[in-house]
Design a protein around this motif. Structure first.
Motif, PDB file in Angstrom:
ATOM      1  N   LEU A   1       7.567   6.792  -2.436  1.00 15.58           N
ATOM      2  CA  LEU A   1       6.857   7.781  -1.630  1.00 15.58           C
ATOM      3  C   LEU A   1       5.611   7.163  -1.016  1.00 15.58           C
ATOM      4  CD1 LEU A   1       6.760  10.803  -0.778  1.00 15.58           C
ATOM      5  CD2 LEU A   1       5.262  11.188  -2.742  1.00 15.58           C
ATOM      6  N   ARG A   2       5.395   7.424   0.270  1.00 16.66           N
ATOM      7  CA  ARG A   2       4.207   6.970   0.963  1.00 16.66           C
ATOM      8  C   ARG A   2       3.545   8.153   1.658  1.00 16.66           C
ATOM      9  NH1 ARG A   2       5.623   3.694  -2.023  1.00 16.66           N
ATOM     10  NH2 ARG A   2       6.049   1.468  -1.684  1.00 16.66           N
ATOM     11  N   LEU A   3       2.216   8.145   1.695  1.00 21.32           N
ATOM     12  CA  LEU A   3       1.436   9.238   2.279  1.00 21.32           C
ATOM     13  C   LEU A   3       0.744   8.747   3.544  1.00 21.32           C
ATOM     14  CD1 LEU A   3       0.299  12.204   1.692  1.00 21.32           C
ATOM     15  CD2 LEU A   3      -1.729  11.025   0.843  1.00 21.32           C
TER      16      LEU A   3
ATOM     17  N   VAL B   1      -4.769   2.441   3.767  1.00 27.07           N
ATOM     18  CA  VAL B   1      -6.007   2.842   3.090  1.00 27.07           C
ATOM     19  C   VAL B   1      -6.095   1.990   1.829  1.00 27.07           C
ATOM     20  CG1 VAL B   1      -7.250   4.720   1.968  1.00 27.07           C
ATOM     21  CG2 VAL B   1      -5.864   5.172   4.012  1.00 27.07           C
ATOM     22  N   ARG B   2      -7.026   1.054   1.819  1.00 26.62           N
ATOM     23  CA  ARG B   2      -7.053   0.050   0.744  1.00 26.62           C
ATOM     24  C   ARG B   2      -7.576   0.613  -0.579  1.00 26.62           C
ATOM     25  NH1 ARG B   2      -5.621  -4.573   3.039  1.00 26.62           N
ATOM     26  NH2 ARG B   2      -5.904  -4.796   5.295  1.00 26.62           N
ATOM     27  N   TYR B   3      -8.385   1.640  -0.504  1.00 27.93           N
ATOM     28  CA  TYR B   3      -8.929   2.222  -1.730  1.00 27.93           C
ATOM     29  C   TYR B   3      -8.712   3.732  -1.699  1.00 27.93           C
ATOM     30  CZ  TYR B   3     -11.110  -2.359  -1.818  1.00 27.93           C
ATOM     31  OH  TYR B   3     -11.321  -3.725  -1.798  1.00 27.93           O
ATOM     32  N   PRO B   4      -7.459   4.178  -1.899  1.00 19.39           N
ATOM     33  CA  PRO B   4      -7.180   5.616  -1.842  1.00 19.39           C
ATOM     34  C   PRO B   4      -7.756   6.356  -3.038  1.00 19.39           C
ATOM     35  CG  PRO B   4      -5.226   4.411  -2.562  1.00 19.39           C
ATOM     36  CD  PRO B   4      -6.250   3.381  -2.195  1.00 19.39           C
ATOM     37  N   ASP B   5      -7.881   7.657  -2.886  1.00 18.73           N
ATOM     38  CA  ASP B   5      -8.328   8.520  -3.986  1.00 18.73           C
ATOM     39  C   ASP B   5      -7.367   8.337  -5.164  1.00 18.73           C
ATOM     40  OD1 ASP B   5      -9.005  10.580  -5.707  1.00 18.73           O
ATOM     41  OD2 ASP B   5      -9.351  12.032  -4.098  1.00 18.73           O
ATOM     42  N   PRO B   6      -7.872   7.948  -6.343  1.00 16.25           N
ATOM     43  CA  PRO B   6      -6.986   7.671  -7.482  1.00 16.25           C
ATOM     44  C   PRO B   6      -6.551   8.909  -8.261  1.00 16.25           C
ATOM     45  CG  PRO B   6      -9.250   7.227  -8.104  1.00 16.25           C
ATOM     46  CD  PRO B   6      -9.288   7.660  -6.658  1.00 16.25           C
TER      47      PRO B   6
ATOM     48  N   HIS C   1       0.842  -1.192   0.000  1.00 20.05           N
ATOM     49  CA  HIS C   1       0.000   0.000   0.000  1.00 20.05           C
ATOM     50  C   HIS C   1       0.879   1.244   0.000  1.00 20.05           C
ATOM     51  CE1 HIS C   1      -3.374  -2.665   1.064  1.00 20.05           C
ATOM     52  NE2 HIS C   1      -2.558  -3.200   1.928  1.00 20.05           N
ATOM     53  N   HIS C   2       0.310   2.370  -0.455  1.00 18.31           N
ATOM     54  CA  HIS C   2       1.094   3.602  -0.438  1.00 18.31           C
ATOM     55  C   HIS C   2       0.393   4.752   0.288  1.00 18.31           C
ATOM     56  CE1 HIS C   2      -1.527   4.630  -3.862  1.00 18.31           C
ATOM     57  NE2 HIS C   2      -1.152   5.883  -3.713  1.00 18.31           N
ATOM     58  N   VAL C   3      -0.821   4.536   0.770  1.00 20.93           N
ATOM     59  CA  VAL C   3      -1.529   5.554   1.545  1.00 20.93           C
ATOM     60  C   VAL C   3      -1.963   4.936   2.870  1.00 20.93           C
ATOM     61  CG1 VAL C   3      -3.492   7.130   1.621  1.00 20.93           C
ATOM     62  CG2 VAL C   3      -2.330   6.708  -0.550  1.00 20.93           C
ATOM     63  N   PHE C   4      -1.756   5.699   3.958  1.00 15.59           N
ATOM     64  CA  PHE C   4      -2.028   5.164   5.291  1.00 15.59           C
ATOM     65  C   PHE C   4      -2.741   6.210   6.137  1.00 15.59           C
ATOM     66  CE2 PHE C   4       1.666   3.171   3.498  1.00 15.59           C
ATOM     67  CZ  PHE C   4       1.497   1.827   3.768  1.00 15.59           C
ATOM     68  N   ALA C   5      -3.386   5.726   7.198  1.00 11.12           N
ATOM     69  CA  ALA C   5      -4.023   6.600   8.175  1.00 11.12           C
ATOM     70  C   ALA C   5      -3.565   6.162   9.559  1.00 11.12           C
ATOM     71  CB  ALA C   5      -5.544   6.517   8.060  1.00 11.12           C
ATOM     72  N   LEU C   6      -3.737   7.051  10.532  1.00 13.08           N
ATOM     73  CA  LEU C   6      -3.400   6.737  11.923  1.00 13.08           C
ATOM     74  C   LEU C   6      -4.663   6.345  12.676  1.00 13.08           C
ATOM     75  CD1 LEU C   6      -0.868   9.367  13.341  1.00 13.08           C
ATOM     76  CD2 LEU C   6      -0.628   6.891  13.363  1.00 13.08           C
TER      77      LEU C   6
END
Length: 391
Positions: free
Chosen positions: A224-226, A161-166, A148-153
Motif C-alpha cells: 500500500l502506498r499513500l 515524503v522522506r519523513y512521514p508521520d509515524p 518510500h510509501h508516502v508521496f506528495a504531488l
C-alpha cells in the motif's frame, strides 16, 4: 577486466540505465572515466558515496539493482517483458554481478595503497535476488515506490515524503469500530477485491486524518502506498491515475480537510474522479477523504431562498458529491466514557503514573479549557503530563 572495459559496459547499460544517474554508480562511472592524475580523488569520491550506504560493495550495488525502476519493470510490472528485453536483462545482470563481486584492485588496478578496500560477497547471486524481487513486486514495488510509501504531488509529479508521520493504529484508542470499516475496505483494495472510495467525516480532532496515515503505515509492507493530494491539485488526478494504473502496487489518494464553495471548479473535478469519468475507476487506486462537513459543500440560507427556478435540483447536485463515496464513516465527538477510555490508554502509552480518578478529573478540566473533548485534546493533555508540565 581493464578500466576502460568496465566503463564501456556501464555505458552500454540499457535495461538498468537509470542506475547511472544515482549514487553510487554515478561516482563509479566518473572514477572509471577519470584520467590518471585525477584517479585517486575520483576513486575516493566513489568510496565516500559507497560507504554512506555501507562498506559492502556487492550488497550496495544489489540494493540499487533491486530498487531501480528499470525498463522491464515499467513495461511489464514484473511479468515477462518479451525476449529482447529479457535477454538484455539477463546479460546486464551478469555484468552487474561481476562488477558487484569485484574488489577495489580488480576494478582499479594499481589503486593507491592508502585507499580503503571495500568488502565483497563473492557468491552473491544477482539473478536469484532479482527474480525473488519480481515475484513480490506487488508488495515491494520498484523505483521510488520500493524506497518510500508516502508521496506528495508537486508540479504534477510524485515526490516521496522522506519523513512521514509515524502514526500507528495501536496508538489511536477509542474509535476502533469506526476504523475497522476503513481497514476492511483497505484490505479489499490490497487483495484485488472491490473497494470503495471512503469519506471520513466528523468533529475536529477525532482522528480522521490520523486513521488514514496509520493505515498507510500499517499496510505499507503489503504493497500500500499513500499519495496526498491537495484540493487545488484535483485536476491532476486523472493523469496520475493513468500513470498508476499499470503499477502492481495499491494506492490511496488522500485528500485531507475537504470542503467546497458552491461555485468551486474543483467540485466537478472530484465528482468525475470518484465516479463519472469515461475511463472508469482504476482497480488499484481508491480515494480517501476527510472532512468536517457531511455534504462537503458550503451552503447558506441565501442559497436556499435564492432565485433558482430548480432549487431542489441544485441542492441534489450539491449533495451528490458525498454520495459518490461508497463508504462514509462518522467520527463523532467522544462522550465522557469514551474520552476517559482514551485518557487511560494514552496514559499507558506515555507511561504516565496517575490515579485514574485524578486523571479523569484533570483531563475533563483540560478539555473544558480546550473547547471540548476529542482524542486530540486527550493526547495533548497526556503529552503535557508526560513532559512534567503542570496542568
Amino acid at each position: 577486466m581493464l578500466r576502460n572495459e568496465w566503463l564501456a559496459h556501464l555505458d552500454g547499460l540499457v535495461v538498468f540505465r537509470g542506475l547511472l544517474a544515482a549514487e553510487p554508480l554515478r561516482s563509479l562511472h566518473a572514477a572509471l572515466a577519470a584520467d590518471e592524475d585525477a584517479l585517486t580523488g575520483a576513486v575516493a569520491a566513489f568510496e565516500a558515496a559507497l560507504f554512506a550506504r555501507g562498506t559492502n560493495w556487492t550488497e550496495a550495488l544489489l540494493d540499487a539493482v533491486l530498487e531501480e525502476e528499470n525498463l522491464c519493470l515499467r513495461v511489464a510490472a514484473g511479468q515477462d517483458a518479451g525476449p529482447v528485453l529479457e535477454t538484455a536483462l539477463n546479460s546486464e545482470l551478469d555484468f552487474l554481478q561481476t562488477l558487484g563481486r569485484a574488489p577495489l584492485d580488480e576494478v582499479f588496478p594499481g589503486a593507491a595503497v592508502f585507499l580503503p578496500r571495500w568488502e565483497t560477497t563473492p557468491d552473491a547471486d544477482y539473478h536469484a535476488a532479482y527474480e525473488a524481487r519480481r515475484a513480490v513486486m506487488g508488495q515491494k514495488g520498484y523505483g521510488m515506490f520500493a524506497r518510500h510509501h508516502v508521496f506528495a504531488l508537486e508540479d504534477g509529479h510524485l515526490v516521496p515524503v522522506r519523513y512521514p508521520d509515524p502514526q500507528r493504529l495501536s496508538e489511536l484508542p477509542g474509535y476502533e469500530q469506526e476504523r475497522e470499516k476503513v481497514i476492511a475496505n483497505t484490505r479489499a483494495l490490497l487483495e484485488g477485491r472491490p473497494a470503495n472510495n471512503v469519506l471520513l467525516y466528523g468533529d475536529a480532532g477525532t482522528g480522521k486524518s490520523s486513521t488514514v496515515k496509520a493505515i498507510a503505515n500499517e499496510f505499507a509492507p503489503d504493497g500500500l502506498r499513500l499519495i496526498e493530494v491537495k484540493k487545488n491539485q484535483l485536476y491532476q488526478i486523472p493523469a496520475l491515475m493513468d500513470e498508476l494504473a499499470k503499477n502492481p502496487l495499491k494506492f490511496i489518494l488522500f485528500i485531507d480537510d475537504l470542503s467546497f464553495a458552491s461555485n468551486d471548479d474543483n467540485f466537478a473535478a472530484l465528482k468525475a474522479i470518484l465516479e463519472g469519468g469515461v475511463g472508469g475507476r482504476s482497480h488499484n487506486v481508491a480515494v480517501y477523504a476527510t472532512s468536517n462537513r457531511r455534504h462537503l459543500v458550503k451552503e447558506t440560507m441565501a442559497d436556499r431562498s435564492g432565485d433558482d427556478l430548480h432549487a431542489m435540483d441544485t441542492r441534489q447536485e450539491l449533495m451528490s458529491l458525498s454520495a459518490r463515496f461508497g463508504l462514509t464513516v462518522t467520527f463523532q465527538q467522544p462522550d465522557k466514557d469514551r474520552y476517559d477510555r482514551i485518557l487511560l490508554e494514552l496514559a499507558k502509552q506515555y507511561n504516565v503514573q496517575m490515579p485514574s480518578d485524578q486523571l479523569f478529573i484533570k483531563g475533563a478540566a483540560f478539555a473544558l479549557r480546550a473547547g471540548g473533548r476529542s482524542p486530540r485534546v486527550a493526547k495533548q493533555f497526556v503529552e503535557l503530563l508526560a513532559a512534567g508540565v503542570k496542568v
